[in-house]
Design a protein around this motif. Structure first.
Motif, mmCIF file in Angstrom:
data_model
loop_
_atom_site.group_PDB
_atom_site.id
_atom_site.type_symbol
_atom_site.label_atom_id
_atom_site.label_comp_id
_atom_site.label_asym_id
_atom_site.label_seq_id
_atom_site.Cartn_x
_atom_site.Cartn_y
_atom_site.Cartn_z
ATOM 1 N N UNK A 277 -13.913 -2.867 0.832
ATOM 2 C CA UNK A 277 -13.709 -1.779 -0.128
ATOM 3 C C UNK A 277 -12.539 -2.110 -1.055
ATOM 4 N N UNK A 278 -12.626 -1.596 -2.275
ATOM 5 C CA UNK A 278 -11.522 -1.625 -3.206
ATOM 6 C C UNK A 278 -11.469 -0.267 -3.897
ATOM 7 N N UNK A 279 -10.440 -0.036 -4.689
ATOM 8 C CA UNK A 279 -10.229 1.268 -5.306
ATOM 9 C C UNK A 279 -10.037 1.084 -6.810
ATOM 10 N N UNK A 280 -10.792 1.818 -7.597
ATOM 11 C CA UNK A 280 -10.689 1.732 -9.053
ATOM 12 C C UNK A 280 -9.304 2.182 -9.526
ATOM 13 N N UNK A 281 -8.790 1.497 -10.522
ATOM 14 C CA UNK A 281 -7.522 1.856 -11.162
ATOM 15 C C UNK A 281 -6.353 1.927 -10.175
ATOM 16 N N UNK A 282 -6.372 1.028 -9.186
ATOM 17 C CA UNK A 282 -5.269 0.959 -8.228
ATOM 18 C C UNK A 282 -4.688 -0.448 -8.248
ATOM 19 N N UNK A 283 -3.423 -0.553 -8.608
ATOM 20 C CA UNK A 283 -2.780 -1.856 -8.629
ATOM 21 C C UNK A 283 -1.467 -1.796 -9.389
ATOM 22 N N UNK A 284 -0.860 -2.950 -9.554
ATOM 23 C CA UNK A 284 0.348 -3.049 -10.383
ATOM 24 C C UNK A 284 0.269 -4.238 -11.337
ATOM 25 N N UNK A 285 0.050 -5.442 -10.836
ATOM 26 C CA UNK A 285 -0.028 -6.628 -11.689
ATOM 27 C C UNK A 285 -1.475 -6.792 -12.161
ATOM 28 N N UNK A 286 -1.684 -6.701 -13.471
ATOM 29 C CA UNK A 286 -3.032 -6.744 -14.032
ATOM 30 C C UNK A 286 -3.804 -7.965 -13.556
ATOM 31 N N UNK A 287 -3.156 -9.140 -13.619
ATOM 32 C CA UNK A 287 -3.839 -10.378 -13.257
ATOM 33 C C UNK A 287 -3.651 -10.714 -11.779
#
Length: 445
Positions: A277-287
């Motif tokens: 699973x992953x989550x849409x629009x969840x993160x910090x570093x784009x790349x």
């Protein structure tokens, strides 16, 4: 059937309450002492002791103070373990202010990119409301820390010490959040007025300069090079000059964070086990590295955590720390408070139901530094290193019962080598994308 609380209904409620004299005793006790103090189940203190068959030796307890950086502290506490062993040190701290600086910078960029990717969404949409709710909060997840380490490396705490704003982030976050929401408004309005994406990105570059300026003023500028000096346990002094953050990480820590993956336990109908699973629009570093998990039965999380600690390595984990736990003595146990008898009711939701109905989710990250295995090799309590200073728990440590693990532990991070091929294959598969507001997208603070 009455739809309102009438005077007659209110009178009936009071009469039924008064029929049981235990209610009055409970009311008087709670009125004076509070709910948890009155519901405290004292036999648990005797049963859940701070003794373990497997116990790792760690440095001094750290303190995130008035910040939501537990996920950073927990990860850096795991990584310092390797440095302390390599350099023969009693204790050591990596700079949490350094990772905070770049996390805020990257989260700001991630937010503005998300705004540019959703320009045609209505401002009243659930997605835009979610993005605007917390553009750069303190919280995070393991994969987000990996992205920071891979891109920026790490530095000792001496190279970028704590500041007022790193230890108490609310002022800084408040003003930066206000600015980012203003930037979102400007970008969306400019798009509506017909500006091209090239023009909008030029605006974004100016906005990022403002964010960078605010971070430098609040936290100080992060070092590009530094001198690493320390005295080991044998009294020998060491000095290494002109290290970059990435060179320091590679030379003195040397842990490949990409070898570690997240396992979750989310027993809900919409998340079958043995799927990624992953989550849409969840993160910090784009790349950077995307947030990704494998959902497994709870026993699989325990097996992996125990295997890693048996090899002498701590385990990062995420849980709902506020449920059935006490800072006094540092106990985490589902039977710590006898609320059923105090309130004359039962609290019967399952773990999956608590996730579905907003009653529980991951709120805090800590580190497993040990476990007690019974005569049959089964865990019954877990040694937990927290980051709330030495005054919380027992000298900074908590003890978690195995039944608490079942109900309120949601995520662990382990080296791939402790996992069967079946799980690794699932991890490498295309993940199911969860909505941004899914409970498994919660951030540890």
């Amino acid at each position: 059937m009455n739809t309102t609380i009438s005077p007659e209904a209110l009178c009936s409620l009071e009469q039924k309450f008064d029929q049981n004299p235990v209610h009055t005793v409970a009311m008087n006790a709670v009125y004076t002492n509070g709910i948890n103090a009155c519901a405290r189940n004292y036999p648990v203190d005797r049963e859940i002791t701070h003794d373990y068959s497997i116990s790792l030796t760690q440095g001094k307890i750290t303190n995130q103070k008035k910040s939501g950086r537990c996920w950073m502290f927990a990860a850096l506490n795991c990584l310092r373990f390797a440095l302390m062993k390599k350099c023969n040190l009693e204790t050591f701290e990596l700079s949490q202010s350094y990772t905070l600086f770049y996390d805020k910078l990257e989260k700001s960029n991630y937010f503005l990119e998300s705004i540019l990717n959703t320009l045609d969404e209505k401002t009243s949409s659930r997605l835009i409301a979610h993005l605007l709710s917390s553009p750069l909060g303190d919280g995070g997840q393991w994969d987000m820390l990996c992205s920071l380490v891979n891109k920026y490396g790490l530095v000792p705490k001496s190279a970028m010490p704590e500041s007022y704003s790193s230890s108490a982030t609310s002022e800084m976050c408040s003003y930066m959040t206000e600015k980012l929401r203003e930037f979102a408004c400007i970008l969306r309005r400019a798009h509506k007025d017909g500006e091209s994406m090239e023009q909008l990105r030029a605006r974004k570059e100016e906005m990022m300069q403002t964010i960078y300026n605010m971070l430098c003023i609040s936290l100080g500028k992060p070092p590009k090079t530094f001198t690493f000096e320390y005295r080991d346990k044998d009294g020998n002094f060491h000095r290494d000059c002109d290290l970059t953050p990435k060179a320091f990480y590679e030379k003195y820590i040397g842990v490949n964070v990409n070898d570690y993956i997240s396992l979750i336990n989310a027993p809900t109908e919409d998340k079958p086990f043995y799927r990624s699973y992953s989550v849409s629009y969840l993160g910090n570093v784009i790349e950077g590295r995307p947030v990704k998990y494998v959902n497994l039965p709870i026993e699989e999380l325990k097996k992996a955590a125990i295997a890693q600690m048996k090899d002498g390595e701590p385990v990062w984990f995420g849980c709902d720390v506020g449920k059935r736990s006490s800072r006094d003595g540092g106990i985490m146990d589902t039977e710590l408070y006898d609320l059923d008898h105090l309130f004359d009711t039962t609290f019967g939701m399952t773990k999956g139901e608590r996730l579905d109905y907003g009653q529980s989710l991951m709120t805090h990250a800590m580190v497993f530094q040990g476990v007690n295995l019974d005569e049959n090799g089964n865990p019954n309590r877990w040694r937990v290193e927290n980051s709330w200073g030495e005054d919380a728990g027992k000298d900074g440590y908590y003890v978690m019962s195995d039944r608490w693990f079942d109900e309120y532990t949601y995520q662990i991070v382990v080296n791939k080598k402790y996992l069967p091929k079946e799980v690794l294959d699932v991890y490498e598969s295309e993940p199911i994308m969860l909505e941004p507001w899914d409970p498994m997208g919660s951030l540890a603070k």
